[in-house]
Design a protein around this motif. Structure first.
Motif, PDB file in Angstrom:
ATOM      1  N   LEU A   1       3.882  17.424   5.742  1.00 16.06           N
ATOM      2  CA  LEU A   1       4.101  16.738   4.468  1.00 16.06           C
ATOM      3  C   LEU A   1       4.208  15.229   4.671  1.00 16.06           C
ATOM      4  O   LEU A   1       3.702  14.435   3.867  1.00 16.06           O
ATOM      5  N   VAL A   2       4.872  14.796   5.742  1.00 18.24           N
ATOM      6  CA  VAL A   2       4.988  13.363   6.047  1.00 18.24           C
ATOM      7  C   VAL A   2       3.604  12.753   6.244  1.00 18.24           C
ATOM      8  O   VAL A   2       3.272  11.671   5.705  1.00 18.24           O
ATOM      9  N   SER A   3       2.759  13.420   7.007  1.00 18.24           N
ATOM     10  CA  SER A   3       1.403  12.903   7.252  1.00 18.24           C
ATOM     11  C   SER A   3       0.598  12.831   5.959  1.00 18.24           C
ATOM     12  O   SER A   3      -0.175  11.868   5.720  1.00 18.24           O
ATOM     13  N   GLU A   4       0.750  13.862   5.072  1.00 22.95           N
ATOM     14  CA  GLU A   4       0.008  13.880   3.820  1.00 22.95           C
ATOM     15  C   GLU A   4       0.463  12.748   2.883  1.00 22.95           C
ATOM     16  O   GLU A   4      -0.349  12.088   2.220  1.00 22.95           O
TER      17      GLU A   4
ATOM     18  N   ILE B   1      -0.365   7.375   0.309  1.00 24.13           N
ATOM     19  CA  ILE B   1       0.078   5.985   0.101  1.00 24.13           C
ATOM     20  C   ILE B   1      -1.035   5.014   0.497  1.00 24.13           C
ATOM     21  O   ILE B   1      -1.307   4.016  -0.212  1.00 24.13           O
ATOM     22  N   LEU B   2      -1.666   5.300   1.638  1.00 23.67           N
ATOM     23  CA  LEU B   2      -2.753   4.427   2.089  1.00 23.67           C
ATOM     24  C   LEU B   2      -3.920   4.435   1.095  1.00 23.67           C
ATOM     25  O   LEU B   2      -4.576   3.417   0.898  1.00 23.67           O
ATOM     26  N   TYR B   3      -4.143   5.582   0.408  1.00 26.18           N
ATOM     27  CA  TYR B   3      -5.255   5.685  -0.536  1.00 26.18           C
ATOM     28  C   TYR B   3      -4.946   4.945  -1.835  1.00 26.18           C
ATOM     29  O   TYR B   3      -5.809   4.223  -2.385  1.00 26.18           O
ATOM     30  N   TYR B   4      -3.701   5.105  -2.352  1.00 26.68           N
ATOM     31  CA  TYR B   4      -3.338   4.504  -3.648  1.00 26.68           C
ATOM     32  C   TYR B   4      -2.731   3.103  -3.513  1.00 26.68           C
ATOM     33  O   TYR B   4      -2.576   2.416  -4.533  1.00 26.68           O
ATOM     34  N   CYS B   5      -2.394   2.698  -2.363  1.00 22.88           N
ATOM     35  CA  CYS B   5      -1.809   1.364  -2.146  1.00 22.88           C
ATOM     36  C   CYS B   5      -2.642   0.642  -1.087  1.00 22.88           C
ATOM     37  O   CYS B   5      -2.306   0.657   0.106  1.00 22.88           O
ATOM     38  N   PRO B   6      -3.741   0.029  -1.478  1.00 23.18           N
ATOM     39  CA  PRO B   6      -4.646  -0.580  -0.493  1.00 23.18           C
ATOM     40  C   PRO B   6      -4.046  -1.792   0.205  1.00 23.18           C
ATOM     41  O   PRO B   6      -4.624  -2.281   1.183  1.00 23.18           O
ATOM     42  N   GLU B   7      -2.876  -2.302  -0.283  1.00 21.82           N
ATOM     43  CA  GLU B   7      -2.278  -3.452   0.401  1.00 21.82           C
ATOM     44  C   GLU B   7      -1.824  -3.111   1.816  1.00 21.82           C
ATOM     45  O   GLU B   7      -1.608  -4.004   2.628  1.00 21.82           O
ATOM     46  N   PHE B   8      -1.628  -1.787   2.073  1.00 18.28           N
ATOM     47  CA  PHE B   8      -1.332  -1.365   3.452  1.00 18.28           C
ATOM     48  C   PHE B   8      -2.662  -1.139   4.167  1.00 18.28           C
ATOM     49  O   PHE B   8      -3.491  -0.344   3.714  1.00 18.28           O
ATOM     50  N   GLY B   9      -2.842  -1.847   5.230  1.00 15.88           N
ATOM     51  CA  GLY B   9      -4.121  -1.798   5.918  1.00 15.88           C
ATOM     52  C   GLY B   9      -4.329  -0.513   6.720  1.00 15.88           C
ATOM     53  O   GLY B   9      -5.476  -0.072   6.877  1.00 15.88           O
ATOM     54  N   SER B  10      -3.243   0.100   7.244  1.00 17.16           N
ATOM     55  CA  SER B  10      -3.379   1.293   8.089  1.00 17.16           C
ATOM     56  C   SER B  10      -2.081   2.114   8.032  1.00 17.16           C
ATOM     57  O   SER B  10      -1.057   1.683   7.485  1.00 17.16           O
ATOM     58  N   ILE B  11      -2.174   3.295   8.630  1.00 13.56           N
ATOM     59  CA  ILE B  11      -0.984   4.175   8.715  1.00 13.56           C
ATOM     60  C   ILE B  11       0.120   3.487   9.516  1.00 13.56           C
ATOM     61  O   ILE B  11       1.312   3.621   9.207  1.00 13.56           O
ATOM     62  N   ASP B  12      -0.282   2.717  10.537  1.00 12.73           N
ATOM     63  CA  ASP B  12       0.723   2.047  11.366  1.00 12.73           C
ATOM     64  C   ASP B  12       1.531   1.051  10.548  1.00 12.73           C
ATOM     65  O   ASP B  12       2.730   0.864  10.798  1.00 12.73           O
TER      66      ASP B  12
ATOM     67  N   LEU C   1      10.095   1.964   3.591  1.00 12.45           N
ATOM     68  CA  LEU C   1       9.100   2.874   3.044  1.00 12.45           C
ATOM     69  C   LEU C   1       9.052   4.184   3.834  1.00 12.45           C
ATOM     70  O   LEU C   1       8.962   5.273   3.249  1.00 12.45           O
ATOM     71  N   ASP C   2       9.141   4.061   5.159  1.00  6.40           N
ATOM     72  CA  ASP C   2       9.080   5.278   5.985  1.00  6.40           C
ATOM     73  C   ASP C   2      10.290   6.175   5.754  1.00  6.40           C
ATOM     74  O   ASP C   2      10.192   7.408   5.769  1.00  6.40           O
ATOM     75  N   ALA C   3      11.471   5.561   5.520  1.00  5.77           N
ATOM     76  CA  ALA C   3      12.656   6.362   5.213  1.00  5.77           C
ATOM     77  C   ALA C   3      12.458   7.105   3.902  1.00  5.77           C
ATOM     78  O   ALA C   3      12.827   8.288   3.751  1.00  5.77           O
ATOM     79  N   LEU C   4      11.877   6.426   2.907  1.00  6.03           N
ATOM     80  CA  LEU C   4      11.605   7.069   1.623  1.00  6.03           C
ATOM     81  C   LEU C   4      10.610   8.222   1.790  1.00  6.03           C
ATOM     82  O   LEU C   4      10.739   9.276   1.146  1.00  6.03           O
ATOM     83  N   VAL C   5       9.622   8.036   2.667  1.00  2.51           N
ATOM     84  CA  VAL C   5       8.638   9.093   2.933  1.00  2.51           C
ATOM     85  C   VAL C   5       9.318  10.338   3.506  1.00  2.51           C
ATOM     86  O   VAL C   5       9.048  11.476   3.088  1.00  2.51           O
ATOM     87  N   ASN C   6      10.226  10.137   4.461  1.00  2.56           N
ATOM     88  CA  ASN C   6      10.914  11.285   5.075  1.00  2.56           C
ATOM     89  C   ASN C   6      11.844  11.984   4.096  1.00  2.56           C
ATOM     90  O   ASN C   6      11.964  13.211   4.101  1.00  2.56           O
ATOM     91  N   ILE C   7      12.502  11.213   3.223  1.00  7.86           N
ATOM     92  CA  ILE C   7      13.377  11.835   2.227  1.00  7.86           C
ATOM     93  C   ILE C   7      12.556  12.682   1.263  1.00  7.86           C
ATOM     94  O   ILE C   7      12.907  13.826   0.937  1.00  7.86           O
ATOM     95  N   PHE C   8      11.440  12.146   0.804  1.00  2.00           N
ATOM     96  CA  PHE C   8      10.590  12.877  -0.133  1.00  2.00           C
ATOM     97  C   PHE C   8       9.999  14.135   0.522  1.00  2.00           C
ATOM     98  O   PHE C   8       9.917  15.199  -0.112  1.00  2.00           O
ATOM     99  N   SER C   9       9.589  14.031   1.787  1.00  3.77           N
ATOM    100  CA  SER C   9       9.025  15.195   2.474  1.00  3.77           C
ATOM    101  C   SER C   9      10.081  16.285   2.676  1.00  3.77           C
ATOM    102  O   SER C   9       9.779  17.483   2.603  1.00  3.77           O
TER     103      SER C   9
END
Length: 344
Positions: A16-19, A24-35, A43-51
């Motif tokens: 779920l975290v990877s998905e 986010i990378l698809y809908y938020c193009p301001e982020f250049g990469s997964i890194d 943002l990463d903390a929010l991703v883990n909470i949501f997953s």
């Protein structure tokens, strides 16, 4: 049941975290990469909470199928088997350099780590003493010939290749029946009577010898009374005389529950002197009765009384007086003859 029913969503939390990062990378193009997403700690903390929340939702959805399947089984009259704790046999070994016994108490936790699965923890059910067993005795028995052989030499470290023939015997197996009594057999110079009631009789094909234990604990043969028979494989009685004294002796053996026990008593015993090749030929003993006869002569009374007057036993006397009348009474006592218990 869980393995039988397909899940609605098999994704793990890491999936779920990877998905979420990909979306986010698809809908938020301001982020250049997964890194870049991973580098943003907030943002990463929010991703883990949501997953994590998504994982709980998926778990509940997957449990719904189990509930539906259980309801279906109840509808057709099938009840799930109650869960039981799993069991596994364990083998404990002492370390080579450990010279003492080991002890494992009940409830000791032992874990097993299956491959690619969670750790499984077991508990011992009862206390366990771990020892280093050693072979200390070796024998060979030939029941057809009623013989046995001592094969202890096979366990000797210095055994120079001596071979043994198994299931063969050289020495006869000893068969005995012990009869003990703490009071009757303690009377000296008595005739011992033994009467057996057997369930069926046996032919006189077996030779018997009777013994008792002397004051040194050694076996001594019993002397038969005139008219007695040496064998007792038929219902009847047998008597022995000339016994100076049956001493106490401790014998050992095993009870019906295979527990080892010792018994100390005054014993006589019968020993088979011929091979017991078929135990079915021997009758069963239904009852054993023992008694002793004691005889003595020349014993003088210690005290004599006529009515309430003592009598001089060194002189002649009339036991009921010179003119006996009704209710005259003569008393006499003898410690040596009357002090023995269980005697008529």
């Amino acid at each position: 049941m869980t393995d039988m029913i397909p899940k609605i969503d098999n994704r793990s939390q890491q999936d779920l975290v990877s998905e979420i990062r990909r979306l986010i990378l698809y809908y938020c193009p301001e982020f250049g990469s997964i890194d870049d997403i991973v580098a943003d700690q907030e943002l990463d903390a929010l991703v883990n909470i949501f997953s994590n929340m998504m994982g709980h939702v998926n778990y509940s959805l997957n449990q719904a199928l189990d509930k539906n399947f259980t309801a279906f089984l109840n509808l057709i009259g099938v009840s799930p088997t109650s869960p039981i704790p799993s069991k596994a046999p364990l083998v404990f070994k002492l370390k080579d350099d450990w010279d003492k016994d080991g002890f494992i108490p009940a409830g000791a936790k032992i874990s097993a780590q299956p491959e690619n699965k969670e750790e499984v923890v077991f508990e011992t059910q009862s206390d366990l003493t771990v020892i280093r067993p050693d072979l200390i005795k070796a024998i060979s028995i030939d029941p057809r010939e009623d013989k046995w052989s001592n094969l202890d030499f096979l366990l000797d470290e210095n055994n120079s290749g001596i071979e043994a023939e198994l299931f063969r015997g050289e020495s006869p197996i000893i068969h005995r029946i012990y009869i003990g009594h703490s009071k009757l057999f303690s009377i000296e110079d008595a005739v011992v009577n033994v009467k057996l009631q057997l369930n069926g009789d046996s032919d006189d094909t077996y030779s018997l010898q009777w013994y008792y234990f002397d004051d040194k604990g050694d076996s001594q043969p019993l002397k038969l009374e005139n008219g007695s028979r040496q064998t007792l494989l038929q219902t009847g009685g047998i008597s022995f005389s000339g016994i100076k004294g049956i001493s106490q002796k401790e014998i050992s053996g095993y009870k019906k529950d295979n527990s080892f026990c010792c018994w100390k008593n005054h014993w006589i015993y019968a020993e088979l002197k011929s091979a017991l090749k078929d135990s079915n030929l021997l009758p069963d003993v239904e009852d054993i009765t023992i008694s002793v006869d004691t005889f003595a002569s020349g014993i003088a009374p210690g005290v004599a009384v006529f009515n309430y007057a003592p009598i001089d036993l060194t002189k002649d006397f009339f036991p009921f007086g010179e003119r006996p009348i009704f209710n005259d009474t003569f008393y006499f006592a003898c410690r040596e003859a009357f002090q023995k218990k269980m005697q008529i």
